[in-house]
Motif scaffolding. Structure first.
Motif, PDB file in Angstrom:
ATOM      1  N   HIS A   1       0.843  -1.187   0.000  1.00 38.59           N
ATOM      2  CA  HIS A   1       0.000   0.000   0.000  1.00 38.59           C
ATOM      3  C   HIS A   1       0.888   1.250   0.000  1.00 38.59           C
ATOM      4  CE1 HIS A   1      -2.470  -3.138   2.012  1.00 38.59           C
ATOM      5  NE2 HIS A   1      -3.427  -2.644   1.213  1.00 38.59           N
TER       6      HIS A   1
ATOM      7  N   TYR B   1       1.026   5.055   1.607  1.00 37.15           N
ATOM      8  CA  TYR B   1       0.463   5.828   2.710  1.00 37.15           C
ATOM      9  C   TYR B   1       0.839   7.303   2.577  1.00 37.15           C
ATOM     10  CZ  TYR B   1      -0.008   1.188   4.807  1.00 37.15           C
ATOM     11  OH  TYR B   1      -0.332  -0.123   5.047  1.00 37.15           O
TER      12      TYR B   1
ATOM     13  N   ARG C   1      -5.137  10.484   7.813  1.00 37.64           N
ATOM     14  CA  ARG C   1      -4.276   9.476   7.195  1.00 37.64           C
ATOM     15  C   ARG C   1      -4.980   8.774   6.045  1.00 37.64           C
ATOM     16  NH1 ARG C   1      -3.519   8.036  13.380  1.00 37.64           N
ATOM     17  NH2 ARG C   1      -1.858   9.534  13.871  1.00 37.64           N
ATOM     18  N   TYR C   2      -4.257   8.650   4.932  1.00 39.83           N
ATOM     19  CA  TYR C   2      -4.809   8.031   3.732  1.00 39.83           C
ATOM     20  C   TYR C   2      -3.933   6.864   3.284  1.00 39.83           C
ATOM     21  CZ  TYR C   2      -7.667  12.247   3.463  1.00 39.83           C
ATOM     22  OH  TYR C   2      -8.549  13.259   3.748  1.00 39.83           O
ATOM     23  N   ARG C   3      -4.617   5.897   2.646  1.00 38.34           N
ATOM     24  CA  ARG C   3      -3.912   4.719   2.134  1.00 38.34           C
ATOM     25  C   ARG C   3      -4.468   4.378   0.754  1.00 38.34           C
ATOM     26  NH1 ARG C   3      -4.283  -0.351   5.863  1.00 38.34           N
ATOM     27  NH2 ARG C   3      -6.485  -0.169   5.259  1.00 38.34           N
TER      28      ARG C   3
ATOM     29  N   ASP D   1      -4.623   1.576  -2.156  1.00 35.59           N
ATOM     30  CA  ASP D   1      -4.481   0.143  -2.390  1.00 35.59           C
ATOM     31  C   ASP D   1      -4.425  -0.088  -3.895  1.00 35.59           C
ATOM     32  OD1 ASP D   1      -4.720  -2.586  -2.711  1.00 35.59           O
ATOM     33  OD2 ASP D   1      -6.230  -2.824  -1.141  1.00 35.59           O
TER      34      ASP D   1
ATOM     35  N   THR E   1      -8.986   5.629   4.264  1.00 37.84           N
ATOM     36  CA  THR E   1      -8.262   6.104   5.439  1.00 37.84           C
ATOM     37  C   THR E   1      -7.773   4.913   6.250  1.00 37.84           C
ATOM     38  OG1 THR E   1     -10.302   6.255   6.718  1.00 37.84           O
ATOM     39  CG2 THR E   1      -9.574   8.245   5.552  1.00 37.84           C
ATOM     40  N   TRP E   2      -6.877   5.167   7.205  1.00 38.27           N
ATOM     41  CA  TRP E   2      -6.373   4.111   8.072  1.00 38.27           C
ATOM     42  C   TRP E   2      -6.040   4.703   9.432  1.00 38.27           C
ATOM     43  CZ3 TRP E   2      -1.189   3.648   9.931  1.00 38.27           C
ATOM     44  CH2 TRP E   2      -0.325   4.649   9.497  1.00 38.27           C
ATOM     45  N   ASN E   3      -5.921   3.836  10.417  1.00 36.46           N
ATOM     46  CA  ASN E   3      -5.630   4.273  11.782  1.00 36.46           C
ATOM     47  C   ASN E   3      -4.269   3.762  12.230  1.00 36.46           C
ATOM     48  OD1 ASN E   3      -8.122   5.615  12.245  1.00 36.46           O
ATOM     49  ND2 ASN E   3      -9.111   3.614  12.526  1.00 36.46           N
TER      50      ASN E   3
ATOM     51  N   SER F   1       2.522   9.612  12.289  1.00 36.73           N
ATOM     52  CA  SER F   1       2.263   8.187  12.065  1.00 36.73           C
ATOM     53  C   SER F   1       3.334   7.524  11.223  1.00 36.73           C
ATOM     54  CB  SER F   1       0.910   8.010  11.378  1.00 36.73           C
ATOM     55  OG  SER F   1       0.881   8.702  10.137  1.00 36.73           O
TER      56      SER F   1
ATOM     57  N   GLU G   1      -1.683  -5.127  15.254  1.00 27.31           N
ATOM     58  CA  GLU G   1      -2.169  -4.134  16.210  1.00 27.31           C
ATOM     59  C   GLU G   1      -1.497  -4.256  17.580  1.00 27.31           C
ATOM     60  OE1 GLU G   1      -4.341  -1.780  15.279  1.00 27.31           O
ATOM     61  OE2 GLU G   1      -4.244  -2.657  13.267  1.00 27.31           O
TER      62      GLU G   1
END
Length: 537
Positions: free
Chosen positions: A393, A395, A408-410, A412, A420-422, A431, A453
């Motif tokens: 991916h 980022y 935040r963006y990702r 694919d 978005t992503w966390n 991040s 995680e």
């Protein structure tokens, strides 16, 4: 009557200097100007030092106008025309650095502890003795000290009354650990033959620094090889994971500050041991007009009519509709990903654009990057959009300025989708992370080591510098860190095994000024830059 100029040796104890941030470097392989033939007729004002050494060397005193060998077209033809009052017009004294003819005053740059040379072309015929005195005085005024030492470092070779070549004869004794000695070439206060004083002319400062070299170290720490023999103090950045190409920068306004400045740029081919100078800024994170060049060696630059840009089989023309607020190569080098607005004034809600370099095909996600560019804390501008490609991916991030937090963006590629992503809560400030080749682990700059995680470890104690570098397909990353409890006095190169949760020293006692700048894709080599030799135990 000759005056006896005192000497000056800067201690540099009261001035600290580091590389200025351009965040958007004499040498046998730098291209010098045409060969210099100096016709030397020694006479004039010299004085023997106690050991019999000349304090100031002045040659060429009897030569006429239009001396040979300079980078200019010859001397002024104004002869002895009278000029009333001080001369403050720009260009009354133009200084060029022989070590790199792209660099002209005003400038402050790094030079190695070897002989350097400068050319000064005056618009008016000069009183030669006053020029020598002005240059020596500029060193004293810069430091607030006497001339002690500086006079013995300079030699003056007059080509004519309007053209002067100056040698600054630096030696190994000018390379002092932890100290930068500074010498100036500045002629304010000098007088013309008619007695008019020149003022407000741009000067040149030379800051003595030993050049960094590129080293590669085996991942077991048992072998170290020097890959370069730079004679110039360059800043360097690896452009490819294989360590083939380096982006070199040489500061033009070196200082210990965050003042923006544009350095000189060159590309170094490690395998061919060749250097190519560019007359324009080069980027690994491009910002500018949508028409630009992507060079597959790992850098970009604006398409321009500036003469002297080297041709390359690796360059590809990119045409994007709009203004690019940040563009980078993807990890495999096959595409460019960019954040694009309508013009330079658009700093929020940007398009995400991916360009296939082989086909030129563009994929544009209109206004996919909602939010604002990050403010530049140095000036009133903004920072470029940055991207990180982990191989799966891509980022990036924008900013919610009201809440002062990242958005935040990702992207694919397989799903051709932007979402978005966390990040972990501990990475709320930034991040940024570096992932292992399989994506199993992430080392966050602000949050530590994670597996999925789950947090596995804190940031290693004593870690000095980011990012870390993962070794090939393994779950081991390398970093440099200070030994505890020695504080900042002893630096080692460490390897951290994420699976075992253990670290080990692979190269002890690294030079304190060394920088870790990359690792080979196969995990066999680690790349480091350093001014000192690296000697594994």
């Amino acid at each position: 009557m000759c005056k006896n100029p005192e000497t000056f040796l800067p201690s540099a104890s009261s001035i600290r200097l580091t590389y200025g941030k351009g965040d958007p470097i004499m040498r046998s392989w730098i291209k010098f100007a045409a060969a210099v033939l100096l016709i030397l007729t020694a006479s004039g004002c010299t004085k023997e030092r106690e050991a019999g050494q000349k304090a100031v060397e002045v040659v060429g005193q009897g030569q006429q106008e239009g001396g040979a060998g300079s980078p200019s077209e010859g001397g002024s033809k104004e002869g002895g025309a009278a000029v009333s009052g001080p001369i403050v017009e720009p260009g009354a004294a133009a200084i060029t650095f022989e070590g790199d003819l792209r660099m002209k005053a005003p400038a402050t740059t790094l030079v190695p502890p070897t002989k350097q040379a400068f050319w000064i072309r005056f618009k008016y015929p000069m009183d030669r003795e006053s020029v020598v005195e002005a240059i020596l005085a500029s060193n004293a005024a810069m430091r607030g000290q006497d001339h002690t030492g500086a006079a013995g470092k300079f030699a003056f070779d007059w080509q004519s009354d309007t053209e002067l070549r100056i040698e600054l004869r630096l030696t190994a004794e000018d390379d002092v650990e932890g100290v930068h000695r500074i010498y100036a070439v500045q002629v304010n206060g000098a007088k013309t033959r008619q007695g008019a004083e020149i003022q407000d002319q741009a000067g040149f400062r030379a800051v003595v620094s030993k050049p960094d070299q590129l080293w590669r170290i085996s991942s077991d720490g048992k072998k170290a090889e020097r890959l370069t023999s730079f004679e110039v103090p360059y800043g360097m950045r690896m452009l490819d994971e294989e360590g083939r190409f380096l982006l070199l920068t040489r500061p033009t306004l070196y200082c210990e500050c965050d003042a923006p400045s544009t350095p000189l740029f060159s590309i170094y081919d490690v395998k061919a041991r060749s250097i190519t100078d560019y007359p324009i800024p080069l980027y690994t994170q491009y910002v500018g007009d949508g028409a630009f060049i992507a060079d597959k060696r790992g850098f970009m630059y604006a398409e321009t009519a500036v003469p002297g840009i080297p041709d390359s089989k690796d360059k590809i023309r990119v045409r994007l509709n709009g203004y690019v607020q940040g563009a980078q190569f993807t990890k495999d080098g096959k595409a460019v990903v960019a954040a694009v607005g309508k013009d330079a004034r658009q700093v929020s809600d940007l398009d995400l654009v991916v360009v296939d370099l082989a086909t030129g095909k563009e994929r544009r996600f209109a206004k996919a990057l909602l939010g604002k560019l990050e403010d530049n804390m140095v000036n009133d501008g903004t920072l470029p959009v940055s991207f990180y490609d982990d191989g799966q991916h891509i980022y990036t991030r924008m900013y919610d300025m009201q809440n002062r937090e990242e958005i935040r963006y990702r992207y694919d590629p397989s799903a051709d989708r932007v979402g978005t992503w966390n990040a972990p809560k501990a990475a709320s400030g930034w991040s940024g992370f570096v992932a292992s080749a399989d994506g199993a682990y992430r080392m966050y700059a602000n949050a530590g080591l994670y597996k999925g995680e789950e947090k596995k470890a804190d940031i290693p104690r004593g870690m000095a510098g980011y990012p870390v570098y993962w070794l090939g397909a393994s779950h081991t990353f390398v970093y440099k860190g200070y030994e505890e409890p020695a504080g900042n006095s002893k630096l080692h190169l460490y390897a951290y095994d994420a699976d075992a949760g253990q670290r080990k020293v692979i190269v002890p006692n690294m030079p304190l000024n060394s920088e870790l700048i990359g690792a080979a894709p196969d995990g066999k080599w680690i790349y480091v830059q350093s001014t000192r030799d690296i000697k594994p135990d």
